[in-house]
Design an enzyme around this catalytic site. Structure first.
Site, short mmCIF file in Angstrom:
data_model
loop_
_atom_site.label_atom_id
_atom_site.label_comp_id
_atom_site.label_asym_id
_atom_site.label_seq_id
_atom_site.Cartn_x
_atom_site.Cartn_y
_atom_site.Cartn_z
N CYS A 1 -23.81 -16.34 3.07
CA CYS A 1 -24.03 -15.69 3.98
C CYS A 1 -23.37 -13.68 3.96
CB CYS A 1 -22.85 -15.40 5.20
SG CYS A 1 -23.04 -14.63 6.73
N THR B 1 -30.35 -12.47 7.02
CA THR B 1 -29.55 -13.30 6.86
C THR B 1 -30.27 -14.55 6.14
OG1 THR B 1 -28.64 -15.03 8.45
CG2 THR B 1 -31.29 -13.55 9.11
#
Length: 241
Positions: free
Chosen positions: A196, A83
């Site tokens: 992202c 992430t």
């Protein structure tokens, strides 16, 4: 081959991409029936997302710190945090264990340097786009970072949490993202970081003439390089030896 420790689940939609790309990378390098040695700790993203909204980063650090320690105990040689946003607490994770972390921003800078790119647009959650932890790490390594305007940032953020993390791919959202990519290019960005790990599920390199730097693919590729390297050297982020 070294054992990769993946901290995933944020969201699992992109974590499965990491698993596929890492195994494909090892097979491409070694051939035959080779696959990656890895251990995965997958968190409950609903819990993490609620803490993000409240700004309780200390609590997220506790959760991810426990994940990191579990992976180290399971035999991981280094960590990959699957992430971008949660790299906000990367320094605390590095202190929690004795094994190194392959930082996603450093991996991305490697790719930008290799391609001679010095000015990029950045898409991601509003935490990644607006807070200093990610942009300053890029800027410290000679990369100028442009971010979308406030309305565009809100749209990018909403699509990530309301759609992509739920496995929803919508044509209107894709069109909006490509418009934002074009806007950043119009401001002088030589390319755009998909900052992202879910954005690569929505837009791809062949969707636009603007170069896209998919952090999921970049991070996974360099995890493979690290796993197959003779030794780990993350102190110098531009090279894995």
């Amino acid at each position: 081959m070294k054992t990769i420790g993946l901290i995933g689940g944020m969201s699992w939609e992109s974590t499965q991409t990491y698993y596929r790309l890492i195994n494909q990378g090892v097979k491409a390098r070694l051939g035959g029936l080779h696959s990656a040695r890895l251990v995965l700790y997958s968190v409950d993203f609903a819990e993490i997302e609620a803490l993000q909204r409240r700004g309780d980063w200390a609590a997220t650090t506790q959760i991810l710190g426990e994940a990191a320690r579990s992976l180290a105990a399971a035999g991981a040689d280094f960590l990959v945090l699957c992430t971008n946003t949660m790299h906000k607490v990367a320094p605390q994770l590095e202190q929690a264990v004795d094994i190194p972390l392959l930082h996603i921003a450093d991996a991305t800078v490697n790719e930008l340097h290799w391609q001679g790119v010095t000015r990029v647009g950045l898409l991601g959650t509003r935490f990644t786009m607006e807070q200093a932890f990610y942009r300053e790490r890029l800027e410290a390594q000679g990369i100028e970072v442009l971010i979308p305007d406030a309305a565009q940032r809100e749209r990018v953020h909403a699509v990530i949490y309301d759609e992509l993390c739920r496995g929803e791919i919508r044509a209107d959202s894709k069109a909006d993202y490509l418009e934002i990519v074009a806007s950043l290019a119009g401001q002088g960005a030589q390319g755009v970081i998909l900052g992202c790990t879910e954005i690569g599920l929505l837009i791809h390199a062949d969707d636009t003439e603007v170069p896209l730097f998919d952090t999921t693919a970049i991070h996974a590729e360099q995890a493979v390089e690290a796993a197959l390297a003779t030794k780990l050297d993350f102190a110098t982020p531009y090279r894995l030896t």
